[in-house]
Design a protein around this motif. Sequence first.
Motif, mmCIF file in Angstrom:
data_model
loop_
_atom_site.group_PDB
_atom_site.id
_atom_site.type_symbol
_atom_site.label_atom_id
_atom_site.label_comp_id
_atom_site.label_asym_id
_atom_site.label_seq_id
_atom_site.Cartn_x
_atom_site.Cartn_y
_atom_site.Cartn_z
ATOM 1 N N ALA A 21 0.842 -1.193 0.000
ATOM 2 C CA ALA A 21 0.000 0.000 0.000
ATOM 3 C C ALA A 21 0.877 1.243 0.000
ATOM 4 N N ALA A 22 0.576 2.167 -0.884
ATOM 5 C CA ALA A 22 1.317 3.417 -0.964
ATOM 6 C C ALA A 22 0.518 4.510 -0.285
ATOM 7 N N GLY A 23 1.158 5.224 0.641
ATOM 8 C CA GLY A 23 0.469 6.294 1.336
ATOM 9 C C GLY A 23 -0.598 5.753 2.257
ATOM 10 N N SER A 24 -1.581 6.586 2.565
ATOM 11 C CA SER A 24 -2.668 6.188 3.450
ATOM 12 C C SER A 24 -3.796 5.565 2.640
ATOM 13 N N VAL A 25 -4.323 4.453 3.129
ATOM 14 C CA VAL A 25 -5.411 3.789 2.433
ATOM 15 C C VAL A 25 -6.372 3.206 3.459
ATOM 16 N N THR A 26 -7.665 3.311 3.207
ATOM 17 C CA THR A 26 -8.663 2.722 4.090
ATOM 18 C C THR A 26 -8.715 1.223 3.844
ATOM 19 N N VAL A 27 -8.531 0.451 4.925
ATOM 20 C CA VAL A 27 -8.507 -1.003 4.783
ATOM 21 C C VAL A 27 -9.751 -1.657 5.360
ATOM 22 N N ARG A 28 -10.468 -0.976 6.245
ATOM 23 C CA ARG A 28 -11.699 -1.532 6.802
ATOM 24 C C ARG A 28 -12.639 -0.400 7.163
ATOM 25 N N GLU A 29 -13.945 -0.638 6.979
ATOM 26 C CA GLU A 29 -14.982 0.283 7.423
ATOM 27 C C GLU A 29 -16.172 -0.536 7.901
ATOM 28 N N TYR A 30 -16.685 -0.222 9.080
ATOM 29 C CA TYR A 30 -17.827 -0.949 9.616
ATOM 30 C C TYR A 30 -18.443 -0.125 10.733
ATOM 31 N N GLY A 31 -19.566 -0.602 11.262
ATOM 32 C CA GLY A 31 -20.190 0.108 12.372
ATOM 33 C C GLY A 31 -21.695 -0.083 12.412
#
Length: 364
Positions: A21-31
């Motif tokens: 992964a380059a830079g910042s990346v969202t790997v999970r989203e939940y809620g």
Amino acid sequence: MADRPVPEAPAVPAAVRPAGAAGSVTVREYGTRYLRISVRYHGDARFSWLRVPGPAHDRPQTAPSPAAGEALRRVDAAIADAGSGGAGAGSGAGRGARLALGERAAASESGERGGVVYRVPGAVSVARLLPSGDDTAYRLSVRALADLGRTLRQLHDVPWEFEEPVPPHHGVGRLLAWISGAAPDGDGARLRALAHDRLGARLWTRLTEWAVAAQEPPGRGGAVLLHGAPSTGWLVPSPAGDHSALLTGEEVTGGDPALDLGWVLGELHELRSAAARGLGAAGQGPPVDYPAAARALLDGYLRKEDAVETTEALPPGTARAATLRLAVHMRDFASFVGWHEDLRRYADLLAETLDADGAPTLRW
């Protein structure tokens, strides 16, 4: 039990650790409607967990008071010192989970609703790893639970002697509002009616009395520093196998140590019971040795000078606190996720646990 060895930390499965992964990346989203969580990878094994209030969130996300925050930092420093072989390493405390203290999120991260961000070394919590069916992930989770036990014990060694009053316990507060009918919402109200019928007057009164007592100032030496809502979902193992991280800050309060320890035991009791009854994800997943996980937590919490019998060494009221945690989670699911027919059987589980004075939550 305090001398039982904890498995060595294994490598984390590749699926847990994003590669390339380059830079910042969202790997999970939940809620849920109460809270949304986004996990981002920032390279070099650095992750951030952003917790943003959902539409059903009923209070501001507040940081601990300055005095409580300073006490938390002292505890974390002692944990780091013990784990690195420093001055505290010979005290028998062992290593614990590091306290990842939340920071107010920038508007660019969280948008208009605000949020709290935590910097941790992992992308996945024990809540997901423990029941995954992966042996490596399970061993990592068991070790993290032992770390959690040690950290809770160190928190509970700090008396609440700060000038500010003790904040309310938010989980117990939500339960009391639900019991009284002061927080009517569609599925939550439906569950309240069902639970009242399933429990009957005697056990409903018992649940009410236990919840009221949990919000009262404790006796036996007064309040201690509490995490406020420890759980497998707040506990993040490190892929490198070093300190786990415990997301800490939004729920910090003072009170009886039984509330913290019981909160985690209640969660594990619920998972074990759900698996045995075929309920929810726990009932559909692979077999999990929940007793070994609970024993690791208790081994971390207990010390050599504690009684041999676990139930004699635990803070009085731990079984009641674990039962309250079962009720809170059931209430939160109905209110913030929605209705599921399994809630009928969860209400029966709550009734059985209440009728036994919470004793099943301590049988590991």
